[in-house]
Design a protein around this motif. Structure first.
Motif, PDB file in Angstrom:
ATOM      1  N   ILE A  37       0.831  -1.213   0.000  1.00 40.24           N
ATOM      2  CA  ILE A  37       0.000   0.000   0.000  1.00 40.24           C
ATOM      3  C   ILE A  37       0.864   1.261   0.000  1.00 40.24           C
ATOM      4  CG2 ILE A  37      -0.407  -0.157   2.532  1.00 40.24           C
ATOM      5  CD1 ILE A  37      -2.721   1.482  -0.035  1.00 40.24           C
ATOM      6  N   VAL A  38       1.915   1.262   0.823  1.00 36.74           N
ATOM      7  CA  VAL A  38       2.706   2.497   0.938  1.00 36.74           C
ATOM      8  C   VAL A  38       3.449   2.797  -0.366  1.00 36.74           C
ATOM      9  CG1 VAL A  38       4.563   3.656   2.194  1.00 36.74           C
ATOM     10  CG2 VAL A  38       2.860   2.336   3.458  1.00 36.74           C
ATOM     11  N   SER A  39       3.988   1.757  -1.020  1.00 31.54           N
ATOM     12  CA  SER A  39       4.696   2.020  -2.281  1.00 31.54           C
ATOM     13  C   SER A  39       3.734   2.570  -3.328  1.00 31.54           C
ATOM     14  CB  SER A  39       5.395   0.757  -2.797  1.00 31.54           C
ATOM     15  OG  SER A  39       4.450  -0.261  -3.022  1.00 31.54           O
ATOM     16  N   ARG A  40       2.512   2.037  -3.374  1.00 30.54           N
ATOM     17  CA  ARG A  40       1.542   2.543  -4.342  1.00 30.54           C
ATOM     18  C   ARG A  40       1.173   3.998  -4.035  1.00 30.54           C
ATOM     19  NH1 ARG A  40      -1.900  -2.806  -6.128  1.00 30.54           N
ATOM     20  NH2 ARG A  40      -0.064  -4.126  -6.031  1.00 30.54           N
ATOM     21  N   LEU A  41       0.958   4.283  -2.739  1.00 32.82           N
ATOM     22  CA  LEU A  41       0.614   5.665  -2.361  1.00 32.82           C
ATOM     23  C   LEU A  41       1.742   6.631  -2.735  1.00 32.82           C
ATOM     24  CD1 LEU A  41      -1.014   5.035   1.146  1.00 32.82           C
ATOM     25  CD2 LEU A  41      -2.194   5.753  -0.947  1.00 32.82           C
ATOM     26  N   PHE A  42       2.988   6.200  -2.511  1.00 32.36           N
ATOM     27  CA  PHE A  42       4.119   7.060  -2.862  1.00 32.36           C
ATOM     28  C   PHE A  42       4.129   7.341  -4.362  1.00 32.36           C
ATOM     29  CE2 PHE A  42       7.177   5.815   0.874  1.00 32.36           C
ATOM     30  CZ  PHE A  42       6.386   6.529   1.739  1.00 32.36           C
ATOM     31  N   LEU A  43       3.897   6.302  -5.153  1.00 32.10           N
ATOM     32  CA  LEU A  43       3.970   6.482  -6.609  1.00 32.10           C
ATOM     33  C   LEU A  43       2.813   7.337  -7.120  1.00 32.10           C
ATOM     34  CD1 LEU A  43       5.142   2.881  -7.613  1.00 32.10           C
ATOM     35  CD2 LEU A  43       6.515   4.983  -7.607  1.00 32.10           C
ATOM     36  N   TRP A  44       1.607   7.071  -6.628  1.00 31.22           N
ATOM     37  CA  TRP A  44       0.444   7.822  -7.128  1.00 31.22           C
ATOM     38  C   TRP A  44       0.469   9.282  -6.683  1.00 31.22           C
ATOM     39  CZ3 TRP A  44      -2.961   3.318  -5.015  1.00 31.22           C
ATOM     40  CH2 TRP A  44      -2.935   2.255  -5.927  1.00 31.22           C
ATOM     41  N   THR A  45       0.908   9.528  -5.439  1.00 32.73           N
ATOM     42  CA  THR A  45       0.858  10.914  -4.927  1.00 32.73           C
ATOM     43  C   THR A  45       2.085  11.715  -5.334  1.00 32.73           C
ATOM     44  OG1 THR A  45       1.938  10.307  -2.856  1.00 32.73           O
ATOM     45  CG2 THR A  45      -0.473  10.288  -2.846  1.00 32.73           C
TER      46      THR A  45
END
Ligand code: AMP
Length: 279
Positions: free
Chosen positions: A130-138
Protein backbone atom coordinates in the motif's frame (compact mmCIF):
# COMPACT_ATOMS: atom_id res chain seq x y z
CA UNK A 1 -10.39 19.75 0.89
CA UNK A 2 -10.71 17.57 -2.17
CA UNK A 3 -11.85 14.00 -1.59
CA UNK A 4 -10.50 11.46 -4.11
CA UNK A 5 -11.90 7.95 -4.18
CA UNK A 6 -10.24 6.60 -7.31
CA UNK A 7 -6.62 6.37 -8.43
CA UNK A 8 -7.54 8.32 -11.55
CA UNK A 9 -9.02 11.22 -9.58
CA UNK A 10 -5.95 11.25 -7.37
CA UNK A 11 -3.32 11.09 -10.10
CA UNK A 12 -4.98 13.74 -12.26
CA UNK A 13 -5.15 16.08 -9.23
CA UNK A 14 -1.46 15.39 -8.57
CA UNK A 15 -0.55 16.22 -12.19
CA UNK A 16 -2.02 19.71 -11.75
CA UNK A 17 -0.14 20.24 -8.48
CA UNK A 18 3.16 19.08 -9.91
CA UNK A 19 2.81 21.45 -12.88
CA UNK A 20 2.91 24.25 -10.33
CA UNK A 21 6.10 22.80 -8.79
CA UNK A 22 4.50 22.49 -5.36
CA UNK A 23 5.87 20.17 -2.68
CA UNK A 24 3.66 17.35 -1.43
CA UNK A 25 3.60 15.78 2.03
CA UNK A 26 1.76 12.48 2.51
CA UNK A 27 0.47 10.93 5.74
CA UNK A 28 -0.84 7.39 5.15
CA UNK A 29 -3.36 6.26 7.78
CA UNK A 30 -5.92 3.57 8.44
CA UNK A 31 -8.38 6.10 9.85
CA UNK A 32 -10.02 6.19 13.30
CA UNK A 33 -7.94 9.35 13.53
CA UNK A 34 -6.66 10.54 16.90
CA UNK A 35 -4.17 12.99 18.38
CA UNK A 36 -1.22 10.83 17.28
CA UNK A 37 -2.29 11.16 13.65
CA UNK A 38 -2.90 14.87 14.17
CA UNK A 39 0.71 15.37 15.30
CA UNK A 40 1.82 13.96 11.93
CA UNK A 41 -0.74 16.09 10.08
CA UNK A 42 0.60 19.26 11.73
CA UNK A 43 4.13 18.47 10.60
CA UNK A 44 3.07 17.60 7.05
CA UNK A 45 0.95 20.77 6.88
CA UNK A 46 3.87 22.94 8.04
CA UNK A 47 6.55 21.46 5.83
CA UNK A 48 4.80 21.20 2.45
CA UNK A 49 2.75 23.26 0.01
CA UNK A 50 0.22 20.48 -0.33
CA UNK A 51 -0.76 18.02 2.41
CA UNK A 52 -2.38 14.74 1.43
CA UNK A 53 -3.62 12.02 3.71
CA UNK A 54 -5.02 8.62 2.88
CA UNK A 55 -7.57 6.70 4.93
CA UNK A 56 -7.54 3.03 4.03
CA UNK A 57 -7.80 -0.04 6.25
CA UNK A 58 -5.44 -2.19 4.23
CA UNK A 59 -6.80 -5.76 4.33
CA UNK A 60 -3.58 -7.44 3.20
CA UNK A 61 -1.54 -6.20 6.15
CA UNK A 62 -3.81 -7.91 8.69
CA UNK A 63 -2.81 -11.47 9.44
CA UNK A 64 -5.73 -11.73 11.87
CA UNK A 65 -9.20 -11.59 10.28
CA UNK A 66 -10.89 -10.58 13.51
CA UNK A 67 -8.50 -7.67 14.01
CA UNK A 68 -9.33 -6.45 10.48
CA UNK A 69 -13.08 -6.78 11.02
CA UNK A 70 -12.98 -5.09 14.43
CA UNK A 71 -10.78 -2.26 13.23
CA UNK A 72 -12.70 0.98 14.05
CA UNK A 73 -14.06 2.82 11.00
CA UNK A 74 -15.82 6.20 10.86
CA UNK A 75 -15.24 7.87 7.53
CA UNK A 76 -17.21 11.05 8.12
CA UNK A 77 -15.49 11.72 11.43
CA UNK A 78 -12.10 11.14 9.81
CA UNK A 79 -12.87 13.51 6.94
CA UNK A 80 -13.93 16.19 9.40
CA UNK A 81 -10.66 15.82 11.30
CA UNK A 82 -8.63 15.96 8.09
CA UNK A 83 -10.40 19.13 7.04
CA UNK A 84 -9.80 20.72 10.45
CA UNK A 85 -6.11 19.84 10.15
CA UNK A 86 -5.78 21.71 6.86
CA UNK A 87 -5.64 18.68 4.61
CA UNK A 88 -5.76 19.54 0.88
CA UNK A 89 -6.50 16.09 -0.51
CA UNK A 90 -8.06 13.12 1.28
CA UNK A 91 -7.59 9.85 -0.58
CA UNK A 92 -10.29 7.41 0.55
CA UNK A 93 -10.22 4.39 -1.77
CA UNK A 94 -11.82 0.95 -1.59
CA UNK A 95 -9.76 -2.23 -1.48
CA UNK A 96 -10.96 -3.12 -5.01
CA UNK A 97 -9.59 0.18 -6.27
CA UNK A 98 -6.20 -0.25 -4.59
CA UNK A 99 -5.76 -3.88 -5.64
CA UNK A 100 -6.98 -3.67 -9.24
CA UNK A 101 -3.38 -4.63 -9.78
CA UNK A 102 -2.54 -7.73 -7.71
CA UNK A 103 -0.33 -7.21 -4.67
CA UNK A 104 3.27 -8.35 -5.00
CA UNK A 105 5.44 -10.02 -2.41
CA UNK A 106 8.09 -7.91 -0.72
CA UNK A 107 11.01 -9.39 1.21
CA UNK A 108 12.99 -7.52 3.84
CA UNK A 109 15.35 -10.19 5.18
CA UNK A 110 16.54 -9.82 8.77
CA UNK A 111 14.60 -6.56 9.19
CA UNK A 112 11.31 -8.45 9.12
CA UNK A 113 12.40 -11.57 10.96
CA UNK A 114 11.97 -9.96 14.38
CA UNK A 115 9.14 -8.38 16.35
CA UNK A 116 6.10 -7.36 14.25
CA UNK A 117 7.43 -9.11 11.17
CA UNK A 118 7.97 -12.35 13.06
CA UNK A 119 4.66 -12.22 14.97
CA UNK A 120 2.56 -11.11 12.00
CA UNK A 121 3.66 -13.04 8.89
CA UNK A 122 3.00 -11.09 5.68
CA UNK A 123 2.26 -7.89 7.59
CA UNK A 124 5.15 -5.84 6.23
CA UNK A 125 4.73 -7.08 2.68
CA UNK A 126 1.13 -5.82 2.97
CA UNK A 127 2.30 -2.47 4.34
CA UNK A 128 4.91 -2.14 1.58
CA UNK A 129 2.28 -2.80 -1.11
CA UNK A 130 0.00 0.00 0.00
CA UNK A 131 2.71 2.50 0.94
CA UNK A 132 4.70 2.02 -2.28
CA UNK A 133 1.54 2.54 -4.34
CA UNK A 134 0.61 5.67 -2.36
CA UNK A 135 4.12 7.06 -2.86
CA UNK A 136 3.97 6.48 -6.61
CA UNK A 137 0.44 7.82 -7.13
CA UNK A 138 0.86 10.91 -4.93
CA UNK A 139 4.42 11.69 -6.12
CA UNK A 140 4.96 12.89 -2.55
CA UNK A 141 8.22 14.65 -1.66
CA UNK A 142 7.89 13.61 1.98
CA UNK A 143 6.12 10.75 3.75
CA UNK A 144 5.33 11.04 7.47
CA UNK A 145 5.38 8.06 9.83
CA UNK A 146 5.11 7.64 13.60
CA UNK A 147 7.84 6.08 15.71
CA UNK A 148 5.22 4.07 17.56
CA UNK A 149 5.46 1.72 14.58
CA UNK A 150 9.21 1.75 14.86
CA UNK A 151 9.95 -1.28 12.70
CA UNK A 152 7.59 0.00 10.01
CA UNK A 153 9.81 3.04 9.45
CA UNK A 154 12.88 0.85 8.88
CA UNK A 155 10.87 -1.35 6.50
CA UNK A 156 9.61 1.64 4.52
CA UNK A 157 13.13 3.03 4.18
CA UNK A 158 14.26 -0.36 2.86
CA UNK A 159 11.22 -0.55 0.54
CA UNK A 160 12.02 2.82 -1.11
CA UNK A 161 15.61 1.66 -1.55
CA UNK A 162 14.45 -1.57 -3.24
CA UNK A 163 11.89 0.23 -5.42
CA UNK A 164 14.08 3.22 -6.17
CA UNK A 165 11.46 5.71 -4.98
CA UNK A 166 12.73 9.20 -4.36
CA UNK A 167 11.02 10.43 -1.20
CA UNK A 168 12.11 11.73 2.20
CA UNK A 169 10.84 9.63 5.10
CA UNK A 170 10.08 11.81 8.10
CA UNK A 171 9.84 9.96 11.42
CA UNK A 172 7.72 11.62 14.06
CA UNK A 173 7.84 11.13 17.85
CA UNK A 174 5.17 9.13 19.66
CA UNK A 175 2.21 11.18 20.79
CA UNK A 176 0.93 10.13 24.22
CA UNK A 177 -2.20 10.80 26.23
CA UNK A 178 -1.59 12.72 29.46
CA UNK A 179 -1.22 9.48 31.40
CA UNK A 180 1.52 8.28 29.04
CA UNK A 181 -0.42 5.79 26.93
CA UNK A 182 0.62 6.04 23.27
CA UNK A 183 -2.53 7.04 21.38
CA UNK A 184 -3.77 4.32 19.05
CA UNK A 185 -6.95 3.56 17.12
CA UNK A 186 -7.05 0.27 19.03
CA UNK A 187 -7.22 2.04 22.43
CA UNK A 188 -10.93 2.67 21.92
CA UNK A 189 -11.49 -1.09 22.11
CA UNK A 190 -10.20 -1.17 25.72
CA UNK A 191 -12.76 -1.41 28.54
CA UNK A 192 -12.66 1.54 31.00
CA UNK A 193 -10.86 -0.73 33.51
CA UNK A 194 -8.26 -1.84 30.96
CA UNK A 195 -7.78 1.75 29.83
CA UNK A 196 -6.69 2.58 33.39
CA UNK A 197 -4.11 -0.22 33.36
CA UNK A 198 -2.75 0.53 29.87
CA UNK A 199 -0.53 3.52 30.89
CA UNK A 200 1.56 1.06 32.91
CA UNK A 201 3.16 0.00 29.62
CA UNK A 202 4.87 3.37 29.31
CA UNK A 203 5.49 3.55 33.06
CA UNK A 204 7.36 0.23 33.06
CA UNK A 205 9.46 1.30 30.09
CA UNK A 206 10.27 4.67 31.65
CA UNK A 207 11.24 2.97 34.91
CA UNK A 208 13.61 0.72 32.98
CA UNK A 209 15.07 3.74 31.18
CA UNK A 210 15.94 5.38 34.49
CA UNK A 211 18.04 2.33 35.36
CA UNK A 212 20.02 2.25 32.16
CA UNK A 213 23.23 3.40 33.81
CA UNK A 214 23.22 0.69 36.45
CA UNK A 215 21.82 -2.26 34.46
CA UNK A 216 23.16 -4.08 31.39
CA UNK A 217 20.83 -4.38 28.38
CA UNK A 218 20.10 -8.01 29.33
CA UNK A 219 19.23 -6.90 32.86
CA UNK A 220 16.94 -4.18 31.51
CA UNK A 221 15.21 -6.80 29.39
CA UNK A 222 14.72 -9.08 32.40
CA UNK A 223 13.49 -6.14 34.51
CA UNK A 224 10.83 -5.17 31.95
CA UNK A 225 9.69 -8.78 31.50
CA UNK A 226 9.39 -9.18 35.29
CA UNK A 227 7.40 -5.96 35.64
CA UNK A 228 4.90 -7.10 32.98
CA UNK A 229 4.70 -10.51 34.63
CA UNK A 230 3.65 -8.85 37.91
CA UNK A 231 0.52 -7.34 36.32
CA UNK A 232 -1.81 -10.20 35.57
CA UNK A 233 -3.94 -8.29 33.07
CA UNK A 234 -0.98 -8.07 30.71
CA UNK A 235 0.15 -10.87 28.48
CA UNK A 236 3.55 -9.93 27.13
CA UNK A 237 4.04 -11.03 23.51
CA UNK A 238 7.60 -9.75 23.23
CA UNK A 239 9.98 -7.23 24.64
CA UNK A 240 13.20 -6.87 22.67
CA UNK A 241 16.09 -4.49 22.97
CA UNK A 242 17.37 -3.83 19.47
CA UNK A 243 19.91 -1.82 17.50
CA UNK A 244 18.00 1.24 16.21
CA UNK A 245 19.15 0.70 12.62
CA UNK A 246 19.46 -3.05 12.05
CA UNK A 247 16.58 -3.84 14.46
CA UNK A 248 18.47 -6.93 15.59
CA UNK A 249 18.42 -7.83 19.30
CA UNK A 250 21.60 -6.76 21.06
CA UNK A 251 23.26 -7.28 24.43
CA UNK A 252 25.69 -4.39 24.06
CA UNK A 253 25.31 -1.07 22.30
CA UNK A 254 26.91 -0.80 18.85
CA UNK A 255 29.14 2.27 18.56
CA UNK A 256 27.40 5.11 16.74
CA UNK A 257 24.00 3.38 16.84
CA UNK A 258 21.06 3.92 19.16
CA UNK A 259 19.31 1.32 21.32
CA UNK A 260 15.54 0.90 21.39
CA UNK A 261 13.26 -1.34 23.44
CA UNK A 262 10.16 -2.51 21.57
CA UNK A 263 7.17 -4.10 23.24
CA UNK A 264 3.96 -5.81 22.13
CA UNK A 265 1.53 -6.69 24.89
CA UNK A 266 -2.05 -7.96 25.07
CA UNK A 267 -4.53 -6.26 27.37
CA UNK A 268 -8.25 -6.97 27.41
CA UNK A 269 -8.03 -8.74 24.04
CA UNK A 270 -6.30 -5.76 22.45
CA UNK A 271 -2.73 -5.85 21.19
CA UNK A 272 -0.78 -2.72 22.10
CA UNK A 273 2.74 -1.70 21.05
CA UNK A 274 5.16 0.89 22.35
CA UNK A 275 8.86 1.73 22.33
CA UNK A 276 11.51 3.19 24.61
CA UNK A 277 14.80 4.67 23.49
CA UNK A 278 17.68 3.85 25.84
CA UNK A 279 20.56 5.43 23.95
P1 AMP B 1 -2.30 3.95 11.52
O1 AMP B 1 -3.55 4.69 11.14
O2 AMP B 1 -2.39 3.30 12.86
O3 AMP B 1 -1.80 3.04 10.44
O4 AMP B 1 -1.20 5.06 11.72
C1 AMP B 1 -0.88 5.96 10.69
C2 AMP B 1 0.41 6.65 11.04
O5 AMP B 1 0.25 7.35 12.27
C3 AMP B 1 1.57 5.67 11.24
O6 AMP B 1 2.76 6.21 10.69
C4 AMP B 1 1.67 5.57 12.73
O7 AMP B 1 2.96 5.24 13.20
C5 AMP B 1 1.28 6.96 13.14
N1 AMP B 1 0.82 6.98 14.53
C6 AMP B 1 -0.17 6.25 15.07
N2 AMP B 1 -0.28 6.48 16.38
C7 AMP B 1 0.69 7.38 16.69
C8 AMP B 1 1.10 8.04 17.88
N3 AMP B 1 0.51 7.81 19.05
N4 AMP B 1 2.13 8.91 17.80
C9 AMP B 1 2.74 9.17 16.62
N5 AMP B 1 2.39 8.59 15.46
C10 AMP B 1 1.38 7.72 15.49
Amino acid sequence: MKICRTIEELTSTIEEIKQENKTIGLVPTMGALHEGHKSLFRKAREENDVFISSVFVNPIQFNNKEDFEKYPRDEQKDLNILEECGCDIAFVPTADEIYKQEPKEFHFGALEQVMEGKQRPGHFSGVANIVSRLFLWTKADRGYFGEKDYQQIAIIKEMIRQENINIEIVSCPIYRDEDGLATSSRNQRLSPEARKIAPKIHQILEKSYLQRNSLSLSQIKRFVEDEFEKIKDFELEYFLIVDDTTLQPIHTKNPGHGVVGCVAVWLDGVRLIDIQRYY
